[in-house]
Design a protein around this motif. Structure first.
Motif, mmCIF file in Angstrom:
data_model
loop_
_atom_site.group_PDB
_atom_site.id
_atom_site.type_symbol
_atom_site.label_atom_id
_atom_site.label_comp_id
_atom_site.label_asym_id
_atom_site.label_seq_id
_atom_site.Cartn_x
_atom_site.Cartn_y
_atom_site.Cartn_z
ATOM 1 N N VAL A 3 -8.564 9.282 -6.115
ATOM 2 C CA VAL A 3 -7.748 10.285 -7.107
ATOM 3 C C VAL A 3 -6.752 11.196 -6.642
ATOM 4 O O VAL A 3 -5.625 11.210 -6.797
ATOM 5 C CB VAL A 3 -8.662 11.009 -8.083
ATOM 6 N N LYS A 4 -7.205 11.973 -5.518
ATOM 7 C CA LYS A 4 -6.255 13.085 -5.039
ATOM 8 C C LYS A 4 -5.170 12.191 -4.423
ATOM 9 O O LYS A 4 -4.100 12.685 -4.435
ATOM 10 C CB LYS A 4 -6.960 13.773 -4.061
ATOM 11 N N ASP A 5 -5.440 11.274 -3.624
ATOM 12 C CA ASP A 5 -4.224 10.738 -2.913
ATOM 13 C C ASP A 5 -3.232 9.911 -3.878
ATOM 14 O O ASP A 5 -2.143 9.931 -3.591
ATOM 15 C CB ASP A 5 -4.938 9.551 -1.981
ATOM 16 N N ALA A 6 -3.884 9.352 -4.946
ATOM 17 C CA ALA A 6 -3.152 8.709 -6.023
ATOM 18 C C ALA A 6 -2.446 9.776 -6.541
ATOM 19 O O ALA A 6 -0.848 9.564 -6.851
ATOM 20 C CB ALA A 6 -3.754 7.926 -7.123
ATOM 21 N N VAL A 7 -2.728 10.976 -6.872
ATOM 22 C CA VAL A 7 -1.941 12.246 -7.739
ATOM 23 C C VAL A 7 -0.808 12.409 -6.705
ATOM 24 O O VAL A 7 0.247 12.638 -7.219
ATOM 25 C CB VAL A 7 -2.742 13.279 -7.839
ATOM 26 N N GLY A 64 0.139 11.921 -19.834
ATOM 27 C CA GLY A 64 -0.310 10.396 -20.250
ATOM 28 C C GLY A 64 0.769 9.512 -19.358
ATOM 29 O O GLY A 64 0.623 8.565 -18.610
ATOM 30 N N GLU A 65 2.073 9.975 -19.260
ATOM 31 C CA GLU A 65 3.334 9.385 -18.625
ATOM 32 C C GLU A 65 2.892 9.225 -17.119
ATOM 33 O O GLU A 65 3.119 8.554 -16.549
ATOM 34 C CB GLU A 65 4.543 9.941 -18.906
ATOM 35 N N PHE A 66 2.533 10.672 -16.735
ATOM 36 C CA PHE A 66 2.070 10.570 -15.450
ATOM 37 C C PHE A 66 1.073 9.575 -14.830
ATOM 38 O O PHE A 66 1.198 9.150 -13.735
ATOM 39 C CB PHE A 66 1.778 11.979 -14.865
ATOM 40 N N PHE A 67 -0.062 9.591 -15.473
ATOM 41 C CA PHE A 67 -1.117 8.646 -15.218
ATOM 42 C C PHE A 67 -1.251 7.398 -15.568
ATOM 43 O O PHE A 67 -1.903 6.556 -15.303
ATOM 44 C CB PHE A 67 -2.487 9.572 -15.677
ATOM 45 N N SER A 68 -0.050 7.094 -16.295
ATOM 46 C CA SER A 68 0.000 5.565 -16.884
ATOM 47 C C SER A 68 0.678 4.792 -15.772
ATOM 48 O O SER A 68 2.041 4.348 -15.893
ATOM 49 C CB SER A 68 0.658 5.601 -18.169
ATOM 50 N N THR A 69 -0.011 4.401 -14.738
ATOM 51 C CA THR A 69 0.420 3.607 -13.692
ATOM 52 C C THR A 69 -0.481 2.649 -13.139
ATOM 53 O O THR A 69 -1.768 2.858 -13.463
ATOM 54 C CB THR A 69 1.078 4.486 -12.402
ATOM 55 N N ASP A 73 -4.968 2.893 -12.690
ATOM 56 C CA ASP A 73 -5.812 2.019 -13.551
ATOM 57 C C ASP A 73 -6.733 1.380 -12.352
ATOM 58 O O ASP A 73 -7.917 0.916 -12.846
ATOM 59 C CB ASP A 73 -4.883 1.052 -14.311
ATOM 60 N N ALA A 74 -6.385 1.193 -11.305
ATOM 61 C CA ALA A 74 -6.913 0.592 -10.505
ATOM 62 C C ALA A 74 -7.831 1.133 -9.491
ATOM 63 O O ALA A 74 -8.636 0.624 -8.440
ATOM 64 C CB ALA A 74 -5.948 -0.463 -9.221
ATOM 65 N N LEU A 75 -7.874 2.656 -9.656
ATOM 66 C CA LEU A 75 -8.848 3.277 -8.852
ATOM 67 C C LEU A 75 -10.338 3.022 -8.930
ATOM 68 O O LEU A 75 -10.940 2.558 -10.030
ATOM 69 C CB LEU A 75 -8.821 4.768 -9.356
#
Length: 80
Positions: A3-7, A64-69, A73-75
């Motif tokens: 999660v941290k790397d994705a952020v 929502g816009e930030f996390f909507s990728t 979803d694939a984490l």
């Protein structure tokens, strides 16, 4: 990817798309540049949701816009 790397990757992507540097992102979010640079360090394991929210506010986007990728979803599941 965690999660941290994705952020971190998402903020890097947004900064690149908008042509802003990390210092500019920190200024937009009302946080110190050291907070922004600390977040990006690979040895740092966690990022607070409040910090993510501040950066999103500075970028004029919702969580929502930030996390909507697809990357979020694939984490993989964090509970093992």
């Amino acid at each position: 990817m965690g999660v941290k790397d994705a952020v971190v990757q998402r903020f890097e992507q947004i900064c690149k798309e908008r042509g802003i540097c990390l210092n500019a992102l920190a200024n937009l979010a009302g946080v110190s540049p050291s907070t922004a640079y600390s977040m990006m360090k690979s040895e740092r394991r966690d990022i607070s949701l409040l910090t993510v929210k501040k950066f999103c506010d500075g970028l004029d986007m919702t969580l929502g816009e930030f996390f909507s990728t697809p990357e979020f979803d694939a984490l993989e599941q964090e509970i093992y």
